[in-house]
Design a protein around this motif. Structure first.
Motif, short mmCIF file in Angstrom:
data_model
loop_
_atom_site.label_atom_id
_atom_site.label_comp_id
_atom_site.label_asym_id
_atom_site.label_seq_id
_atom_site.Cartn_x
_atom_site.Cartn_y
_atom_site.Cartn_z
N LEU A 69 0.84 -1.19 0.00
CA LEU A 69 0.00 0.00 0.00
C LEU A 69 0.88 1.24 0.00
O LEU A 69 1.68 1.44 0.91
CB LEU A 69 -0.92 0.02 1.23
N ASP A 70 0.71 2.07 -1.01
CA ASP A 70 1.49 3.31 -1.13
C ASP A 70 0.57 4.49 -0.84
O ASP A 70 -0.38 4.74 -1.58
CB ASP A 70 2.09 3.42 -2.54
N GLU A 71 0.84 5.21 0.24
CA GLU A 71 0.04 6.36 0.67
C GLU A 71 -1.46 6.03 0.73
O GLU A 71 -2.29 6.71 0.12
CB GLU A 71 0.27 7.55 -0.28
N PRO A 72 -1.84 5.00 1.49
CA PRO A 72 -3.25 4.57 1.49
C PRO A 72 -4.20 5.57 2.15
O PRO A 72 -5.40 5.53 1.88
CB PRO A 72 -3.22 3.25 2.27
N THR A 73 -3.71 6.45 3.02
CA THR A 73 -4.60 7.37 3.73
C THR A 73 -4.73 8.71 3.03
O THR A 73 -5.47 9.58 3.50
CB THR A 73 -4.11 7.61 5.16
N LEU A 74 -4.04 8.90 1.91
CA LEU A 74 -4.09 10.18 1.21
C LEU A 74 -5.51 10.45 0.72
O LEU A 74 -6.10 9.66 -0.01
CB LEU A 74 -3.13 10.15 0.01
N GLY A 75 -6.09 11.57 1.16
CA GLY A 75 -7.44 11.92 0.75
C GLY A 75 -8.53 11.37 1.65
O GLY A 75 -9.71 11.67 1.44
N LEU A 76 -8.16 10.57 2.66
CA LEU A 76 -9.16 10.02 3.57
C LEU A 76 -9.43 10.99 4.71
O LEU A 76 -8.53 11.69 5.18
CB LEU A 76 -8.69 8.68 4.15
N ASP A 77 -10.68 11.01 5.19
CA ASP A 77 -10.98 11.79 6.39
C ASP A 77 -10.46 11.03 7.61
O ASP A 77 -10.04 9.87 7.52
CB ASP A 77 -12.48 12.06 6.50
#
Length: 362
Positions: A181-189
Motif C-alpha cells: 500500500l502506497d500512501e493509502p490514507t491520502l485523501g481520507l478523512d
C-alpha cells in the motif's frame, strides 16, 4: 506458496512476536537497481515476516518507489532477488502475482466506469475467486470504508476521497498473502483513516496477511506497524520496531516557560552554555516567554534553572518533550546528509506540518 498461519495478541499499535521457523512473506536479497550512473536502490536486503505490518519510510527520491516496484516485479533489478513466499518474483511473476495485492497509484488503480461493487468483483476475479465466495468480505469492506450506499454507483461519479477508499477496498478485495500500500490514507478523512488502521491490524492479526505500507502519515505508521524500514539514498539506514527507533532519540528535552522577559545577558548565557533553541516571545502582558533545550542529564537541568533563578527570573513551567517516530525519521535521514527542510517536507508530505514531539509532564 508457503503461507504459515500466524496469530498474535498484538493490539493496535503494539508489537507482534516474530514467527519462528517461517518462510518470510517477502525476502529481498542484495537488490540493486541502476539507471545509468544513478543508483536508485543500493544493495538492499530485508525480510518481511508473515502476518506483520512493515512501514517503509524515506525522503522524496530516497528509492522507496523503485524498491517497492522491484519487490512487485514491475521493475527488473540490476542485481539481486526478490521472493514472495517461496516464489521468485522475477523468474515466475504469474505465480507471485496470485498472492499479492498492491495500491501504487491511488484511485488510478480502479476502473472509473464500473460501479464500486463491480470493481471489487473484478479484482477478486483476477485471482480466480468467485464474487459469490467473497461477498461477505466485500460487504465488510464497503461498510468499513463508508461505501455501502455507493456500492452500485460508478466510481467516476464519486469524490476524490471516495475513489481512494474504493482503491483501498479493491486492493483488499481478494484473499492475498501480501498487500503493498502506497500512501493509502491520502485523501481520507480522519474517521476513514482510523477505520483503515483497524482493518490493517485485523487482516494481519486474524488472517495473517502481510502488509508493506509506504506513507508520509507518521501517525498511521506509528499506530499499525510492527517494524519500520527507513530508506535514504537507496540504502536501508534503519530497520527496527517503532519503539526502538524512537528510543534512539529519546534525549532529555524540555520546554521551559519564564514569567517575564529575560535580560539580554541571560539569553546570551543560556544560548551559549546550553544550546537553547526555539525562543518564543510573550504574546502579551502576563504571558510567558518559552524556549526549548536538550540536556545530557538532570544535573544540567538543575544548573540551567539555577542560572535562570540567579538572574532574577521566575520559572513558570517545565515540560518534558518526548520524541516520536517523526523525530527518529528526521534524525536518521539528516544524519546521512539530508537537509532538515527536505527531510521535513518528506516526512509531512501532503498532510502538512505536525507536532514533532509529544508533551508529557516530567
Amino acid at each position: 506458496m508457503s503461507q504459515p498461519s500466524t496469530t498474535t495478541d498484538r493490539g493496535e499499535g503494539g508489537e507482534s512476536p516474530p514467527t519462528a521457523d517461517a518462510t518470510p512473506a517477502v525476502s529481498v536479497r542484495n537488490l540493486t537497481k541502476r539507471y545509468g550512473d544513478l543508483v536508485a536502490v543500493d544493495d538492499v536486503s530485508l525480510d518481511v515476516e508473515p502476518g506483520t505490518v512493515v512501514g517503509l519510510l524515506g525522503p522524496n527520491g530516497a528509492g522507496k518507489t523503485t524498491l517497492i516496484k522491484s519487490m512487485l516485479g514491475l521493475v527488473v533489478p540490476s542485481t539481486g532477488t526478490v521472493h514472495i513466499g517461496d516464489v521468485d518474483v522475477h523468474a515466475d511473476p504469474a505465480t507471485a502475482y496470485r498472492h499479492v495485492g498492491a495500491m501504487l497509484e491511488g484511485a488510478r488503480n480502479v476502473y472509473w466506469r464500473l460501479t464500486v461493487r463491480e470493481n471489487l468483483n473484478f479484482f477478486a476475479g483476477l485471482s480466480g475467486q468467485s464474487p459469490k465466495d467473497v461477498r461477505d468480505r466485500h460487504d465488510r469492506l464497503l461498510e468499513q470504508f463508508g461505501l455501502t450506499d455507493k456500492a452500485d454507483v460508478a466510481v467516476n461519479d464519486l469524490s476524490r476521497g471516495m475513489k481512494q477508499k474504493v482503491a483501498l477496498a479493491c486492493t483488499l478485495s481478494r484473499d492475498v498473502d501480501v498487500a503493498f500500500l502506497d500512501e493509502p490514507t491520502l485523501g481520507l478523512d480522519v474517521e476513514s483513516s482510523v477505520d483503515l488502521r483497524r482493518e490493517l491490524r485485523r487482516l494481519a492479526d486474524d488472517e495473517a496477511m502481510t502488509v508493506v505500507l509506504s506513507s508520509h502519515d507518521m501517525d498511521v505508521i506509528e499506530a499499525v506497524c510492527d517494524r519500520v524500514v527507513i530508506v535514504n539514498e537507496g540504502r536501508v539506514v534503519a530497520d527496527d520496531t517503532v519503539d526502538d527507533l524512537v528510543g534512539l532519540f529519546r534525549t532529555q528535552s524540555y520546554r521551559i516557560a519564564l514569567a517575564g522577559e529575560p535580560s539580554a545577558s541571560l539569553r546570551e548565557r543560556l544560548d551559549s552554555a546550553y544550546d537553547v533553541t526555539g525562543w518564543q516571545p510573550a504574546n502579551g502582558p502576563g504571558e510567558t516567554v518559552t524556549f526549548e533545550v536538550t540536556l545530557a542529564d538532570g544535573s544540567e537541568l538543575h544548573a540551567l534553572l539555577g542560572d535562570v533563578l540567579d538572574a532574577g527570573c521566575v520559572v513558570h513551567d517545565v515540560t518534558s518533550l518526548e520524541p516520536d517516530l517523526e523525530d527518529a525519521f528526521l534524525g536518521l535521514t539528516e544524519r546521512r546528509g539530508e537537509s532538515g527542510a527536505a527531510a521535513g517536507a518528506a516526512a509531512n508530505g501532503e498532510h502538512g506540518a505536525t507536532e514533532s514531539r509529544r508533551e508529557r509532564e516530567p
